[in-house]
Scaffold this motif. Structure first.
Motif, mmCIF file in Angstrom:
data_model
loop_
_atom_site.group_PDB
_atom_site.id
_atom_site.type_symbol
_atom_site.label_atom_id
_atom_site.label_comp_id
_atom_site.label_asym_id
_atom_site.label_seq_id
_atom_site.Cartn_x
_atom_site.Cartn_y
_atom_site.Cartn_z
ATOM 1 N N LEU A 49 -6.407 48.619 0.367
ATOM 2 C CA LEU A 49 -5.304 49.193 1.250
ATOM 3 C C LEU A 49 -3.857 48.979 0.275
ATOM 4 N N ILE A 50 -3.784 47.985 -0.500
ATOM 5 C CA ILE A 50 -2.778 47.603 -1.451
ATOM 6 C C ILE A 50 -2.490 48.915 -2.386
ATOM 7 N N LYS A 51 -3.928 49.280 -2.751
ATOM 8 C CA LYS A 51 -3.982 50.642 -3.755
ATOM 9 C C LYS A 51 -3.346 51.818 -3.185
ATOM 10 N N LEU A 52 -3.783 52.068 -2.055
ATOM 11 C CA LEU A 52 -3.546 53.081 -1.215
ATOM 12 C C LEU A 52 -2.051 53.080 -0.680
ATOM 13 N N PHE A 53 -1.505 51.954 -0.062
ATOM 14 C CA PHE A 53 -0.332 51.934 0.483
ATOM 15 C C PHE A 53 0.980 51.312 -0.463
ATOM 16 N N GLY A 54 0.536 50.698 -1.191
ATOM 17 C CA GLY A 54 1.392 49.959 -2.388
ATOM 18 C C GLY A 54 1.491 48.302 -1.888
ATOM 19 N N LEU A 67 4.461 49.432 8.619
ATOM 20 C CA LEU A 67 4.429 50.222 7.429
ATOM 21 C C LEU A 67 3.322 51.356 7.465
ATOM 22 N N LEU A 68 2.035 50.760 7.833
ATOM 23 C CA LEU A 68 0.969 51.525 7.700
ATOM 24 C C LEU A 68 1.053 52.647 8.774
ATOM 25 N N ALA A 69 1.351 52.188 10.048
ATOM 26 C CA ALA A 69 1.711 53.176 11.125
ATOM 27 C C ALA A 69 2.630 54.340 10.669
ATOM 28 N N GLU A 70 3.479 53.865 9.959
ATOM 29 C CA GLU A 70 4.568 54.929 9.540
ATOM 30 C C GLU A 70 4.085 55.956 8.662
ATOM 31 N N ALA A 71 3.248 55.416 7.759
ATOM 32 C CA ALA A 71 2.719 56.123 6.529
ATOM 33 C C ALA A 71 1.607 57.021 6.949
ATOM 34 N N ILE A 72 0.977 56.649 8.112
ATOM 35 C CA ILE A 72 -0.207 57.709 8.648
ATOM 36 C C ILE A 72 0.225 58.510 9.785
ATOM 37 N N PHE A 73 1.500 58.329 10.132
ATOM 38 C CA PHE A 73 2.145 58.821 11.354
ATOM 39 C C PHE A 73 1.921 60.370 11.388
ATOM 40 N N ASN A 74 2.276 61.052 10.175
ATOM 41 C CA ASN A 74 2.093 62.783 10.262
ATOM 42 C C ASN A 74 1.472 62.976 9.082
#
Length: 197
Positions: A49-54, A67-74
């Protein structure tokens, strides 16, 4: 032992239905709870997940949900990538959990089964449906979310009509008494199916 997948769009009431089955003595596995637990405890998932989202995917050793919710939102692709990391681990855990159960059938309550083609892993699929406006207002109240965010999640999931076509049973969740009756009828039917298999 029969394995039943219990699904439904966000805010459809699948957790409420799962609790009704549980009250009847059916072992129920809540996949979302397990996914959340594994995202906290599994070092393998954490690294991916760190590799995927930073690096900010975890803050103070806790999963950074906003952060994750915002990233996958759209971003459907990002959502699929995250699911590809988490879902196989949840599936493996479910198999171990199921092996310990002593019941004619078990239920796995899972948000997504059609979108990722895992509905074929179950003997039966129950889809819980509810009017979209009720779902939206319910989720806004429950999660302190916005209409826009809830609508985006709904848009990322299959429409009820598509799910119903591939489901073995449908529970129409419009009022509590009616839902309880439907659950009881299905419970008796599943017990019958389990003993005749």
């Amino acid at each position: 032992m029969i394995t039943v997948g219990l699904t439904g769009g966000i805010g459809s009431g699948k957790t409420t239905v799962a609790k009704m089955f549980e009250a009847l003595g059916v072992p129920v596995y809540i996949a979302d709870h397990e996914a959340k637990r594994l995202m906290h405890t599994s070092q393998v998932i954490r690294k991916k997940l760190i590799k995927l989202f930073g690096e900010k995917a975890y803050l103070n050793n806790e999963l950074n949900r906003p952060l994750l919710a915002e990233a996958i939102f759209n971003d459907r692709k990002l959502l699929q990538q995250m699911n590809a990391i988490v879902h196989p681990k949840v599936k493996a855990h479910f198999i171990k959990w199921k092996a310990k159960q002593k019941a004619p059938y078990v239920i796995s309550e899972v948000a997504i089964v059609f979108e990722n083609d895992t509905y074929k892993n179950y003997d039966y699929i129950i889809t819980v449906t509810a009017p979209e406006q009720e779902r939206i207002s319910g989720v806004i109240a429950r999660d302190h979310s916005t209409k826009e965010k809830v609508q985006a999640i709904i848009n990322n999931q299959w429409k009820d009509a598509e799910k119903v076509k591939l489901s073995d049973y449908v529970i129409s969740n419009t009022n509590m008494e009616s839902t309880k009756k439907q659950v009881l009828q299905l419970h008796n039917l599943l017990l019958k199916n389990a003993t005749s298999d």
